[in-house]
Design a protein around this motif. Structure first.
Motif, PDB file in Angstrom:
ATOM      1  N   ASP A   1       0.840  -1.197   0.000  1.00  0.00           N
ATOM      2  CA  ASP A   1       0.000   0.000   0.000  1.00  0.00           C
ATOM      3  C   ASP A   1       0.881   1.255   0.000  1.00  0.00           C
ATOM      4  O   ASP A   1       1.714   1.433   0.896  1.00  0.00           O
ATOM      5  N   PRO A   2       0.714   2.138  -0.986  1.00  0.00           N
ATOM      6  CA  PRO A   2       1.610   3.303  -1.091  1.00  0.00           C
ATOM      7  C   PRO A   2       1.448   4.299   0.038  1.00  0.00           C
ATOM      8  O   PRO A   2       2.403   5.005   0.386  1.00  0.00           O
ATOM      9  N   THR A   3       0.258   4.388   0.636  1.00  0.00           N
ATOM     10  CA  THR A   3       0.064   5.393   1.685  1.00  0.00           C
ATOM     11  C   THR A   3       0.863   5.057   2.943  1.00  0.00           C
ATOM     12  O   THR A   3       1.265   5.962   3.681  1.00  0.00           O
ATOM     13  N   TRP A   4       1.087   3.768   3.189  1.00  0.00           N
ATOM     14  CA  TRP A   4       1.919   3.404   4.333  1.00  0.00           C
ATOM     15  C   TRP A   4       3.388   3.616   4.020  1.00  0.00           C
ATOM     16  O   TRP A   4       4.150   4.092   4.871  1.00  0.00           O
ATOM     17  N   ARG A   5       3.786   3.290   2.809  1.00  0.00           N
ATOM     18  CA  ARG A   5       5.201   3.399   2.472  1.00  0.00           C
ATOM     19  C   ARG A   5       5.677   4.842   2.375  1.00  0.00           C
ATOM     20  O   ARG A   5       6.834   5.146   2.671  1.00  0.00           O
TER      21      ARG A   5
END
Length: 649
Positions: free
Chosen positions: A302-306
């Motif tokens: 998930d890009p929002t966590w990374r």
């Protein structure tokens, strides 16, 4: 010198040595004698003084002598729990070499080692005990059970009663038709005895009574066994409505508590004995819960966590935010980015400190409790935060608590003989738990390991009992908030909305606190909005109950716009909800704003819902049985991470 016992000889002038010898003396008891070389060196002329100053010496009956790390391991091997370390020293490649190297390094820098010991352990280097924490944990667990049973009890009729959304009797009949005698194992529930509403109330009421008994310390082991069985039954019966990660966590902790609680008729904190193995397993549960919750966010892709932007969405899109969550959403982006980074540190790094020296364990406790506090303030997650804090209590040794809580008064000395579970019970059970939970953790981490086939078969076999789960909260962050608005009509022209008690609906209704109670219908509406109604056949049954005017289902709602008789038509629409900002709140009084996003469920009558529902339910049950999902019997949405409990029919 003739010895009747092994003698450990140490440097009496070394403060570091004296402190650790005191610790070992407590561990080994009367098995080993200890003496400073300054007093006994003359009785061992074959050992040079340089050897005494360089390393500890262990002299055993028969003239066997060892020094350094080997002497330490041979000393601890006289205690049954320490024998594995000597075995590793003697048989595992490089262990002896590395151990002796570390020992030599410490011996050459004793001053620094003493300061490090003080830093990590503080003033309490003695072997820690956890009588007070164990007593408090079991009471906190009993209180969690009490909250959970009471919360379910007030909803049970509307959720799975005979006139509820997912009637239990129909479900058990369907399972009975699809399976044979294996159904008792595939779906472990006491409700096979009776699927009526009265028996469901018996399970809830019995759970409340047992929780009170466990709180009072009356027959704790039998109480926790029955509490686990009762809650497992409700979790199996409740399907989607009792398939959350805190339900799994309660069953995990509850199963371990059966063996951790003292097998006696009355529990007393100063005299109870608790299994150290199961104390470790409870800490292992806390570790798996927190570490998995952090690591799945990274491996999910998930890009929002990374990129650390997840909290820019979370406070707004979580299932049931609080008004504090509304204010948290207004924080600057940089602050929320920093909060995300801190969250990752606490979830991924801090759990390892649960197995660290004393002061680091206290740091771990403080940070984990801090995280749970912030989660509880900004969102409603039932009893999850309370239960997690209860597990954190097991990081606190008795030196933290008032002495009177855990020291036995002299007048009660005879009670010190109270025994815990025998080792022949705790060790096999604990080993199985450790193996099964390690398998679950490795699956969560996507680590392939060649487990023996028998272990994999057993792990699959015990899956229906939901007590060896994997975890991972919010593996994927939702970046929008679709909300389902259900409306009824008598003429197909004028539509009036049903208002839920807790989930967003009325734009001016302030988000509020409802935890530790969990309104399970409101929660499932959040999940349903992320999918289609075809993926949630319970939703069609819910609408059918509204068209029937079911009092039990209507009692789950805040407002029924058709108090006299149910509507002829029903429909559901999807709106995208957003938090307002400070200026909008002051100007309009609205906490939310929304935009129409489309039709979720088309206009239907009761007859149309009834025709559609059997097809959906039959398809879902068949798919569940074919994919063995029924073994797990509950639904954990991917937004809350992977779990060994899987979707049910």
């Amino acid at each position: 010198m003739t010895l009747s016992k092994p003698l450990m000889i140490f440097d009496g002038d070394c403060g570091f040595c004296r402190r650790w010898i005191a610790r070992w003396r407590e561990v080994t008891g009367e098995c080993i004698e200890y003496a400073p070389y300054q007093q006994v060196a003359g009785e061992f002329p074959d050992i040079p003084i340089e050897a005494f100053t360089r390393a500890v010496q262990l002299v055993e009956p028969g003239g066997i002598r060892s020094q350094g790390a080997e002497a330490v391991f041979r000393t601890l091997a006289y205690v049954r729990s320490g024998a594995w370390m000597l075995w590793c020293y003697e048989h595992v490649p490089l262990v002896a070499l590395v151990s002796e190297g570390i020992y030599a390094l410490i011996a050459a820098h004793r001053g620094a080692a003493a300061r490090l010991t003080q830093l990590l352990w503080g003033d309490h280097l003695e072997r820690p005990t956890y009588r007070a924490a164990s007593w408090l944990f079991l009471r906190a667990l009993a209180l969690t059970y009490l909250i959970a049973f009471l919360s379910i009890w007030v909803q049970i009729d509307g959720l799975i009663g005979h006139a509820g959304i997912l009637p239990l009797e129909s479900y058990l009949n369907a399972v009975r038709n699809f399976t044979g005698s294996e159904r008792y194992w595939l779906l472990p529930t006491l409700s096979w005895l009776s699927s009526g509403d009265g028996f469901l109330h018996f399970l809830c009421g019995g759970g409340v009574l047992l929780s009170f008994l466990a709180l009072l310390g009356i027959a704790p082991a039998p109480c926790f066994l029955l509490l686990w069985a009762f809650y497992l039954s409700l979790a199996s019966d409740g399907r989607e409505f009792l398939g959350f990660q805190w339900d799994a966590l309660l069953l995990d902790a509850g199963f371990l508590a059966i063996f951790f609680s003292p097998p006696r008729w009355r529990s007393r904190p100063a005299s109870d004995r608790h299994s150290t193995f199961f104390l470790f397993l409870l800490r292992w549960l806390l570790f798996r819960l927190m570490f998995s919750s952090g690591i799945v966010k990274l491996i999910s892709g998930d890009p929002t966590w990374r990129d650390l932007t997840a909290l820019q969405y979370h406070f707004e899109t979580q299932p049931l935010p609080t008004w504090i969550g509304w204010y948290a959403f207004q924080l600057p982006i940089a602050v929320k980015t920093g909060m995300t980074a801190v969250m990752f540190f606490i979830e991924i790094v801090v759990p390892f400190l649960a197995f660290a020296p004393r002061r680091l364990r206290l740091v771990s406790f403080s940070l984990l409790v801090f995280l749970q506090g912030t989660i509880a303030l900004t969102g409603n997650y039932a009893f999850f935060n309370f239960l997690t804090v209860a597990l954190c209590l097991l990081l606190l040794d008795d030196a933290v608590w008032p002495r009177k809580w855990w020291v036995q008064p002299a007048r009660e000395a005879p009670r010190q003989s109270a025994k815990g579970w025998p080792a022949w019970v705790t060790r096999p059970a604990g080993i199985l738990v450790l193996v099964f939970t390690t398998m679950s953790l490795s699956a969560t981490l996507r680590v392939t390991f060649p487990w023996p086939r028998v272990a994999e078969a057993l792990h699959e076999k015990v899956a229906p009992f939901r007590s060896f789960n994997s975890y991972g909260l919010f593996a994927v962050m939702t970046t929008t908030r679709p909300e389902i608005i259900v409306e009824g009509s008598n003429d197909g022209q004028t539509w009036m909305p049903y208002e839920f008690r807790w989930k967003p609906g009325d734009l001016k209704r302030r988000p509020t606190f409802v935890a530790p109670h969990q309104p399970r219908l409101d929660w499932q509406m959040w999940f349903a909005a992320l999918e289609t109604y075809e993926s949630n056949p319970w939703f069609v049954d819910f609408l059918a109950r509204l068209l029937q005017g079911s009092p039990d289902v209507l009692a789950l709602l805040a407002h029924n716009p058709f108090p006299d008789y149910p509507p002829r038509f029903i429909r559901a629409s999807v709106y995208q909800y957003r938090f307002t900002d400070l200026s909008e709140l002051k100007g309009t009084g609205a906490w939310w704003k929304r935009e129409y996003a489309g039709v979720y469920f088309p206009v239907r009558t009761l007859a149309q819902c009834k025709r559609q529902l059997p097809l959906l339910l039959t398809s879902r049950l068949t798919a569940s049985l074919e994919s063995s999902d029924l073994r797990a019997g509950a639904r954990i949405n991917s937004h809350f991470g992977a779990s060994s409990v899987a979707p049910a029919a």
